[in-house]
Design a protein around this motif. Structure first.
Motif, PDB file in Angstrom:
ATOM      1  N   SER A 328       0.846  -1.186   0.000  1.00 58.55           N
ATOM      2  CA  SER A 328       0.000   0.000   0.000  1.00 58.55           C
ATOM      3  C   SER A 328       0.885   1.240   0.000  1.00 58.55           C
ATOM      4  CB  SER A 328      -0.930  -0.016   1.220  1.00 58.55           C
ATOM      5  OG  SER A 328      -1.864   1.049   1.164  1.00 58.55           O
ATOM      6  N   VAL A 363      -5.933   4.259   3.417  1.00 58.15           N
ATOM      7  CA  VAL A 363      -7.367   4.277   3.700  1.00 58.15           C
ATOM      8  C   VAL A 363      -7.743   5.517   4.507  1.00 58.15           C
ATOM      9  CG1 VAL A 363      -7.182   2.852   5.797  1.00 58.15           C
ATOM     10  CG2 VAL A 363      -9.322   2.893   4.503  1.00 58.15           C
ATOM     11  N   ALA A 393     -13.105   2.284  -3.271  1.00 59.66           N
ATOM     12  CA  ALA A 393     -12.946   0.855  -2.954  1.00 59.66           C
ATOM     13  C   ALA A 393     -13.121  -0.001  -4.204  1.00 59.66           C
ATOM     14  CB  ALA A 393     -13.939   0.446  -1.872  1.00 59.66           C
ATOM     15  N   TYR A 405     -11.500  -2.589   2.263  1.00 60.86           N
ATOM     16  CA  TYR A 405     -11.693  -1.146   2.131  1.00 60.86           C
ATOM     17  C   TYR A 405     -13.170  -0.782   2.267  1.00 60.86           C
ATOM     18  CZ  TYR A 405      -7.116   0.841   1.099  1.00 60.86           C
ATOM     19  OH  TYR A 405      -5.843   1.323   1.219  1.00 60.86           O
TER      20      TYR A 405
END
Length: 628
Positions: A328, A363, A393, A405
């Motif tokens: 990520s 996120v 998402a 997500y």
């Protein structure tokens, strides 16, 4: 360029893997092999082994595995062909060319590298000459030491249209144009691209000069000018300082992405060597892939102004489709109006490290960005927020990451829109507890609103009634594949009875670790556990009138087809998960209506009641589907 398996095998056989790895990692002999602390993850006890006879390395901690070529691509960050070329040079082997055209292209690229290296040498010479005094003063004002200046190869392009062309006249003019050193416009005489600029070489992963960035000295536009794309240089596939940051990242387990090369250099001056920068463009998919080969979660640290934060969001949008488990981005936010250079000047490397430690996960950055995008006072504005978040998402291609997500955004939305109610209002006996974040909502019934029918009271926010839990676990014991397929939903259920909760937890743990389980296999694993007796009791029970609880032979008749029972079981799980959430929203809507007595509140309450009643009918239909 054709590389046959036989040629690659010969290359591997000529490389002593332990020696290659030992140049950057401390290795020790352990019998016929070598051991080391794994360079791909943090560990104190060596689990990384090197086998010279078989020509591969393997880590028993993180499963990193490969040969000499894989080591060069994964640990050094080189492309496959660059890794092969470097190993071939070490092994004394010539890399074969597929045909004369490929050989000619390779020769031309080598010639272009001669051009860029010659230009870099000349620019450096100009910076050190009397003509370079203003540029050296500028660097001193920026706090860039002579050591850093030499490490990064700073130079000077004089304010002349022909000085570089004249200095490199040994190369054909056409080659200087192709290397991006000259500009050719129509039938006019080509002239120097870089004029009156502080020159910064741009290098590939192997440290070879492939292009330049020029920062203007004095007034003028553009402030920064990069080389155009050439056979050597593709700005979307190049990261500035990759050659230095890649080995540094192996010590820090971190990569910091900043906006430009001057930010990288300022950080290096402060002792922070693991920074890279894109070259005048937003981060591309290729650049993200290069960064992820070094660390799984790089930190983006763009300027604190509006433009910097927009660049961070563009990077986030570009990364979303590429996310996969464990990989990520994180986002460090600089104070408004500051760039990394400003920060390290004011607070030093320690101050910058504090900013990095507070970096937000992707996120969280998406959530904060969308919540701040506009007001959330009306239902339409709240619905728009939900739509934007779910669109983010849905952009994620990996199904598991996409699911998590969506769940993360749903939880945040629930918490954001849950509102505190008066504490002294009486509690309605049938009303479920408020959802998490609602701070204990309490309300009195409105005369027009009747409590749910008796048969629907078995599902509430406080937990699921024992008969429904028994039916659920009995079905899952018969069809264990539903455990893996509905793991996330099952973990959201509230099971009041501790014994049943323990049994369901044990079943989930087993199913996650064992694929292809059937009923007998699941029971065999449960047998040594104290929950086993409860499991067999639920399997023997005849009073649960659902298709997924029917035994092969029972007084209820023949069992349904497995696909029918499994479909009913998954629908049943959906009802058990959804109805408590609808009940919680219904309780909230009822309390809101009691407070406001407006038509909109009544309509919302009625819609939720209809949804609740529909779920109750579905539950009854599932029970009837057994034939009762």
């Amino acid at each position: 360029m054709t590389l046959t398996p036989q040629w690659l095998d010969e290359l591997r056989s000529r490389i002593t893997l332990s020696t290659l790895i030992g140049r950057t990692v401390k290795v020790t002999r352990a019998g016929r092999e070598y051991k080391a602390c794994c360079p791909f993850h943090n560990e104190k006890t060596p689990s990384f082994t090197i086998n010279d006879e078989k020509g591969f390395y393997h880590c028993f901690g993180c499963s990193a595995h490969g040969d000499a070529i894989r080591w060069m691509t994964d640990q050094r960050g080189l492309s496959f062909m660059d890794a092969v070329k470097e190993l071939a040079a070490e092994a004394g082997m010539d890399v074969p060319a597929a045909d004369p055209r490929a050989a000619k292209k390779a020769e031309e690229q080598a010639s272009l590298r001669d051009v860029t290296q010659a230009a870099a040498d000349w620019f450096t010479q100009q910076l050190g000459s009397s003509n370079g005094a203003p540029a050296r003063e500028y660097l001193a004002k920026r706090g860039i030491s002579e050591a850093t200046r030499k490490a990064f190869g700073f130079g000077l392009a004089p304010d002349s249209r022909s000085a570089l062309k004249e200095a490199l006249k040994k190369f054909p003019t056409a080659m200087l144009v192709e290397a991006g050193m000259l500009i050719a416009v129509d039938d006019k005489e080509p002239y120097d691209r870089f004029r009156g600029r502080l020159m910064i070489p741009i290098r590939d992963a192997r440290g070879r000069v492939i292009a330049f960035g020029g920062r203007i000295l004095g007034d003028g536009e553009p402030k920064y000018l990069n080389s155009p794309d050439t056979p050597l240089f593709d700005k979307g596939r190049t990261l500035y300082n990759l050659d230095k940051a890649s080995p540094a990242s192996r010590q820090t387990n971190r990569i910091v992405v900043v906006e430009g090369y001057m930010d990288v250099i300022a950080l290096a001056e402060a002792g922070i060597a693991d920074a890279v920068a894109p070259l005048g463009t937003a981060l591309t998919e290729n650049q993200l892939g290069m960064i992820w080969r070094m660390v799984p979660v790089p930190v983006l640290c763009f300027d604190g102004d509006s433009a910097g934060q927009k660049a961070a969001m563009r990077a986030a949008m570009r990364a979303l489709p590429l996310l996969r488990p464990g990989f990520s981005l994180a986002f460090a936010t600089l104070p408004a109006g500051q760039d990394p250079d400003d920060l390290v000047r004011a607070r030093g490397a320690a101050g910058f490290a504090e900013i990095l430690e507070d970096a937000q996960p992707l996120v969280e950055r998406l959530w904060a960005h969308e919540v701040a995008a506009g007001p959330l006072a009306t239902p339409e504005e709240r619905a728009a927020l939900k739509t934007r978040l779910l669109a983010h998402a849905d952009a994620i291609e990996d199904a598991d990451v996409r699911h998590h997500y969506r769940e993360a955004f749903r939880e945040r939305l629930d918490a954001l829109f849950a509102r505190r109610q008066p504490e002294r209002a009486p509690r309605v006996p049938w009303a479920p507890s408020a959802p998490r974040g609602a701070a204990g909502r309490r309300f009195a019934p409105d005369p027009r609103l009747q409590p749910p029918a008796h048969e629907t009271r078995s599902i509430g926010q406080a937990g699921i009634a024992a008969p429904l839990v028994a039916a659920l676990i009995g079905g899952l014991l018969r069809y264990p594949e539903a455990l893996r397929r509905n793991e996330e939903a099952l973990t959201r259920l509230t099971v009041p009875d501790s014994a049943d909760a323990e049994l369901l937890g044990a079943m989930l743990d087993i199913a996650i670790g064992q694929e292809g389980l059937d009923c007998e296999g699941l029971l065999a694993i449960l047998e040594p556990m104290k929950v086993y007796n409860r499991a067999t009791t639920l399997l023997r029970a005849d009073g649960m009138h659902f298709s997924f609880n029917r035994r092969l032979e029972s007084r209820q008749g023949a069992a349904p087809a497995p696909e029918t029972a499994l479909r009913d079981l998954e629908e049943y799980i959906g009802v058990l998960v959804t109805q408590p959430e609808i009940r919680a929203r219904l309780a909230e809507a009822t309390a809101d209506f009691q407070r406001t007595m407006d038509d909109e509140g009544l309509a919302r309450q009625q819609r939720l009641r209809a949804m609740d009643e529909d779920l109750t009918r579905r539950l009854a239909a599932l029970s009837d589907s057994s034939g009762q």
